[in-house]
Design an enzyme around this catalytic site. Structure first.
Site, PDB file in Angstrom:
ATOM      1  N   ARG A  29      31.822  40.695  33.276  1.00 55.81           N
ATOM      2  CA  ARG A  29      31.559  39.852  32.110  1.00 55.81           C
ATOM      3  C   ARG A  29      30.979  38.503  32.539  1.00 55.81           C
ATOM      4  O   ARG A  29      30.090  37.966  31.874  1.00 55.81           O
ATOM      5  CB  ARG A  29      32.839  39.667  31.301  1.00 55.81           C
ATOM      6  N   GLU A 173      49.409  52.881  25.090  1.00 58.40           N
ATOM      7  CA  GLU A 173      48.026  52.786  24.613  1.00 58.40           C
ATOM      8  C   GLU A 173      47.236  54.060  24.912  1.00 58.40           C
ATOM      9  O   GLU A 173      46.662  54.210  25.982  1.00 58.40           O
ATOM     10  CB  GLU A 173      47.314  51.581  25.249  1.00 58.40           C
ATOM     11  N   LYS A 215      49.721  51.103  20.802  1.00 56.65           N
ATOM     12  CA  LYS A 215      48.429  50.421  20.762  1.00 56.65           C
ATOM     13  C   LYS A 215      47.325  51.476  20.720  1.00 56.65           C
ATOM     14  O   LYS A 215      46.856  51.936  21.761  1.00 56.65           O
ATOM     15  CB  LYS A 215      48.252  49.497  21.968  1.00 56.65           C
ATOM     16  N   SER A 257      40.560  46.723  19.786  1.00 53.20           N
ATOM     17  CA  SER A 257      39.261  46.593  19.118  1.00 53.20           C
ATOM     18  C   SER A 257      38.261  47.612  19.639  1.00 53.20           C
ATOM     19  O   SER A 257      37.362  48.030  18.903  1.00 53.20           O
ATOM     20  CB  SER A 257      38.713  45.169  19.275  1.00 53.20           C
ATOM     21  N   GLY A 258      38.372  47.994  20.905  1.00 56.83           N
ATOM     22  CA  GLY A 258      37.618  49.126  21.434  1.00 56.83           C
ATOM     23  C   GLY A 258      36.116  48.995  21.432  1.00 56.83           C
ATOM     24  O   GLY A 258      35.406  49.998  21.383  1.00 56.83           O
ATOM     25  N   GLY A 259      35.600  47.778  21.431  1.00 59.94           N
ATOM     26  CA  GLY A 259      34.151  47.603  21.442  1.00 59.94           C
ATOM     27  C   GLY A 259      33.563  47.271  20.086  1.00 59.94           C
ATOM     28  O   GLY A 259      32.348  47.079  19.963  1.00 59.94           O
ATOM     29  N   ARG A 290      38.238  41.832  23.655  1.00 61.56           N
ATOM     30  CA  ARG A 290      36.847  41.425  23.460  1.00 61.56           C
ATOM     31  C   ARG A 290      36.605  40.814  22.080  1.00 61.56           C
ATOM     32  O   ARG A 290      35.831  39.862  21.948  1.00 61.56           O
ATOM     33  CB  ARG A 290      35.926  42.634  23.661  1.00 61.56           C
TER      34      ARG A 290
END
Length: 334
Positions: A29, A173, A215, A257-259, A290
């Site tokens: 990132r 998760e 999660k 949120s997974g993208g 993210r």
């Protein structure tokens, strides 16, 4: 068990900040923004996160990486203590990442059970109140296999049992990735199967369901699917799937949120709390990474003079997400 229940309840009061990126992920990132990929710069970024003014107004727990839980400010105050002073429970990511699953091309198995009992004891001494383990399930041609789902569910259950033994609440998760061209109905079917197998494994490993946090992913069409749907359809599909596959004894669900973009993740969480939705047995809130951090990371860009503006972005997104967890988010808040 009372400690686990009280911790789980406290975690669900607001939302969770997942600031547990691995060193390699954090460096990627940074590289995309031409930020130096050094330990000092990672520490500066994480210090920016944990010292955000008012963060405890919106966040009840923060998931840390192994590097972060050992870090402290230059004047010597550990990040864990900074979080605790803000009323935020410290947590720790304990898995060692998703690796290629031998014998099963294109599928992943999460590793990290070896030595976990000892690591949990050490993390508890450092102040960790909860932990996280992520399994990755990919939808594609002839996948996921039942063997991949079962192997990951077993690992999640063993991890959860070890956490509870140590007096640490496990975040479980099982992420069904949004990568691919699949329609929303396929995501719902796979996620439901994953949950059924997961809770069977948790039961067999004698994990106390009242002392875990789930999660999961939201029910979404693949990001490359030509048929996309609105936020209401996503919220309805998610609730329908979870009512079928998540026991009422689970105290809370914190969505990844997974993208998804920041605003889409917020709006879809908000839609799950619509007035016409049925009463739900569990609290639904967020555990975003993210979706909270990306806007702030772009603003900060590794520059000291951007620190305050980046922290304002963190606080703003967390406040929007907290409002969404009560069905009170509106576009005007943006």
């Amino acid at each position: 068990m009372n400690t686990l229940l009280n911790t789980a309840k406290a975690m669900m009061n607001k939302g969770l900040l997942a600031m547990d990126e691995s060193i390699s992920t954090c460096n990627k990132r940074f590289a995309a923004l031409n930020i130096p990929q050094t330990e000092a710069m990672r520490k500066n970024y994480r210090e920016l996160l944990v010292t955000t003014p008012g963060l405890g107004d919106c966040i009840s727990g923060a998931i840390l990486s192994d590097e972060t839980i050992h870090q402290q400010r230059d004047h010597g105050k550990p990040f864990v203590e900074i979080l605790e002073d803000a009323g935020i429970l410290p947590g720790i990511k304990v898995d060692m990442g998703a690796k290629d699953m031998a014998g099963f091309p294109d599928e992943k198995i999460t590793e990290g059970l070896d030595g976990l009992r000892q690591r949990l004891q050490q993390y508890k001494k450092l102040g960790a109140r909860f932990a996280k383990w992520r399994a990755v399930i990919l939808i594609g041609e002839n996948i996921p296999s039942n063997e991949c789902i079962t192997a990951n569910a077993y690992a999640l259950a063993r991890y959860a049992a070890l956490c509870q033994e140590a007096g640490i609440v496990p975040i479980v998760e099982p992420e069904v990735l949004m990568d691919g061209k699949h329609i929303i109905e396929k995501c719902a079917a796979v996620t439901e199967e994953v949950h059924h197998i997961l809770f069977q494994q948790l039961y067999q490993q004698r994990v106390q369901i009242e002392g875990i946090i789930l999660k999961p992913n939201m029910i979404l069409p693949g990001k490359d699917c030509p048929v996309q749907v609105d936020d209401g359809a996503i919220a309805n599909a998610t609730i329908e799937c979870f009512l079928r596959s998540v026991p009422a004894a689970v105290p809370g669900i914190v969505f990844l949120s997974g993208g998804q973009s920041s605003q889409k993740a917020t709006a879809r969480l908000n839609a799950m709390h619509g007035k016409n939705n049925p009463p739900l047995p569990w609290r639904l809130t967020f555990s975003f990474s993210r979706a909270i951090e990306y806007p702030a990371l772009d603003i900060w860009n590794g520059k000291k003079e951007n620190r305050e503006a980046a922290q304002q972005s963190i606080h703003h997104r967390a406040c929007c997400d907290l409002a969404a967890s009560h069905g009170e988010y509106t576009q005007e808040m943006e």
